[in-house]
Design an enzyme around this catalytic site. Structure first.
Site, mmCIF file in Angstrom:
data_model
loop_
_atom_site.group_PDB
_atom_site.id
_atom_site.type_symbol
_atom_site.label_atom_id
_atom_site.label_comp_id
_atom_site.label_asym_id
_atom_site.label_seq_id
_atom_site.Cartn_x
_atom_site.Cartn_y
_atom_site.Cartn_z
ATOM 1 N N ARG A 132 0.846 -1.196 0.000
ATOM 2 C CA ARG A 132 0.000 0.000 0.000
ATOM 3 C C ARG A 132 0.886 1.252 0.000
ATOM 4 O O ARG A 132 0.587 2.250 -0.640
ATOM 5 C CB ARG A 132 -0.973 0.018 1.192
ATOM 6 C CG ARG A 132 -1.711 1.348 1.309
ATOM 7 C CD ARG A 132 -2.995 1.325 2.130
ATOM 8 N NE ARG A 132 -2.999 0.478 3.295
ATOM 9 C CZ ARG A 132 -2.326 0.717 4.424
ATOM 10 N NH1 ARG A 132 -1.564 1.796 4.544
ATOM 11 N NH2 ARG A 132 -2.394 -0.131 5.432
ATOM 12 N N ASP A 170 -8.073 19.469 -14.108
ATOM 13 C CA ASP A 170 -8.429 18.123 -14.558
ATOM 14 C C ASP A 170 -8.142 18.083 -16.058
ATOM 15 O O ASP A 170 -8.837 18.693 -16.865
ATOM 16 C CB ASP A 170 -9.909 17.857 -14.249
ATOM 17 C CG ASP A 170 -10.351 16.449 -14.637
ATOM 18 O OD1 ASP A 170 -9.731 15.858 -15.541
ATOM 19 O OD2 ASP A 170 -11.330 15.952 -14.049
HETATM 20 C C1 LIG Z 1 -14.225 10.021 -15.799
HETATM 21 C C2 LIG Z 1 -13.786 11.320 -15.305
HETATM 22 C C3 LIG Z 1 -13.488 11.522 -13.942
HETATM 23 C C4 LIG Z 1 -13.674 10.431 -12.905
HETATM 24 O O1 LIG Z 1 -12.772 9.400 -13.088
HETATM 25 P P1 LIG Z 1 -13.060 7.845 -12.745
HETATM 26 O O2 LIG Z 1 -11.820 7.176 -13.207
HETATM 27 O O3 LIG Z 1 -14.293 7.435 -13.478
HETATM 28 O O4 LIG Z 1 -13.254 7.778 -11.261
HETATM 29 C C5 LIG Z 1 -13.034 12.760 -13.558
HETATM 30 N N1 LIG Z 1 -12.895 13.776 -14.448
HETATM 31 C C6 LIG Z 1 -13.191 13.621 -15.749
HETATM 32 C C7 LIG Z 1 -13.025 14.770 -16.664
HETATM 33 C C8 LIG Z 1 -13.644 12.403 -16.223
HETATM 34 O O5 LIG Z 1 -13.952 12.267 -17.517
#
Ligand SMILES: *Cc1c(COP(=O)(O)O)cnc(C)c1O
Length: 382
Positions: free
Chosen positions: A50, A174
């Site tokens: 972990r 993001d």
């Molecule tokens: C899919 C997605 C997430 C979440 O990710 P997971 O791997 O599904 O938990 C976050 N941000 C964006 C822009 C996404 O497309």
């Protein structure tokens, strides 16, 4: 647009040095959960998987390399990576989030974290005055997604960074939709880059994972501590597969973009299509910013069909190449109906405000031939 040569090279070679014991050109998958110690607390740097695992470590090095970051961290999902960032905040902190953030991100903030005395302000960041107005002395995190999902708005990352200069506030981007190949938020002034690696980094619709990349060593240590202490880590097998997927990321992105352009340009001229959203089109409201901060426009195209929801359902039923499914960024082409599928958890008022209605469709354009994709859309529209 152009992919840097370094990205093709890094994707193929990052953290892939041969195994010193055998010369194997592919790293072994270390499945061990625990490691034998010479004497109590005397070991080779690994005590429990972990905390640290050699297969994960190699993949994390590769993640850092492709994002041109000092440090990378892998998590068991994109949302687990997001949760690790939120866990850095103290009660009372405020977060400014772009309003058409990924559905699951907004849901987690609203339903799980708002009760911990954290305040989330959802603002339209296509106008930076809204960010400036929401900033106050309690703001500890600004959360940007660009391009956004599903309307592909582009947010001025450099502009947001300027607003935050000198403030005690993290700036997360993001970068899932652009991928590390087309956009480098750390170079544009972000302090944390996040990926849902379930999308372009994995690329084959067979893995769930998340990633964080940072430059600041203290921030890295704090996030690594959360990764260790809260434990949302990916398995060694998944790390191996993600690391393998990275090899083809640049070449996949090149084809995704080429196909997305063909699809967006076709849809824009079709009489049954109301409007097309793709940052690469000159008609896109933030095309100029996109050109400035991205090296390519990626593979997601959204559009609205004329008519009503029945027409949309007929269109979806006629598609052969684009399969109706959530998620994106994989080699096969997918189509999604945000209102009924990915964004069903967004409050109705917010959906209306954003323009997520029954006529909106989002395409994740795959790496098939662009001729087949365009002809599939053409058939279904007819
Ligand atoms: C899919 C997605 C997430 C979440 O990710 P997971 O791997 O599904 O938990 C976050 N941000 C964006 C822009 C996404 O497309």
């Amino acid at each position: 647009m152009t992919i840097r040569s370094r990205d093709f090279d890094t994707c193929v070679h990052a953290a892939k040095d041969s195994d010193p014991l055998t010369g194997a050109v592919v790293k072994p998958i270390h499945t061990a959960s625990t490691y034998e110690q010479k004497a109590p607390a005397e070991h080779l740097g690994y005590d429990y998987s972990r905390a640290d695992n050699p297969t994960r470590e190699a993949y994390e090095k590769a993640l850092a390399a492709v994002e041109v970051a000092q440090h990378g961290l892998a998590f068991s999902s994109g949302l687990a990576a997001e949760q690790a960032v939120i866990q850095l905040l103290d009660p009372g902190a405020e977060v400014i989030v772009c309003d058409d953030v990924y559905g699951g991100t907004g849901r987690m903030f609203r339903t799980l974290f708002a009760k911990y005395d954290l305040k989330f302000h959802f603002v339209d960041m296509s106008n930076l005055d809204n960010v400036a107005a929401a900033l106050n002395e309690k703001t500890r995190l600004v959360w940007v997604e660009s391009p956004t999902n599903p309307l592909l708005k582009v947010i001025d990352v450099v502009g947001v960074a300027k607003l935050l200069k000198g403030k005690d506030c993290q700036f997360l981007v993001d970068n899932t939709f652009a991928s590390p190949v087309f956009q480098s938020p750390l170079e544009l002034g972000a302090s944390i880059v996040l990926h849902s690696s379930s999308k372009y980094i994995g690329g084959h619709s067979d893995l769930i994972g998340g990633a964080l990349m940072v430059n600041d060593p203290k921030l890295f240590q704090s996030l690594k501590y959360v990764q260790f202490a809260a434990g949302a880590i990916p398995s060694p097998m998944d790390c191996h597969l993600f690391h393998r997927s990275l090899s083809t990321l640049a070449i996949r992105m090149k084809k995704h973009e080429e196909n997305a352009f063909a699809v967006a340009e076709f849809l824009e001229t079709h009489p049954k299509v109301d409007v097309v959203f793709y940052p690469g089109l000159e008609s896109h409201p933030q095309h100029a910013i996109a050109k400035e901060q991205m090296r390519g426009f990626s593979g997601i195209v959204s559009f609205k069909l004329k008519g009503n929801y029945e027409d949309v359902k007929t269109f979806l039923a006629k598609l052969r190449m684009f399969r109706l499914a959530e998620s994106l960024g994989c080699v096969e082409s997918l189509v999604n109906h945000p209102e009924k599928m990915t964004h069903a958890s967004v409050p109705e008022k917010m959906r209306e405000h954003l323009g997520i209605d029954s006529q909106l469709l989002r395409l994740s354009v795959g790496i098939e031939s662009s001729e087949s994709l365009v002809s599939d859309l053409q058939n279904a529209l007819n």
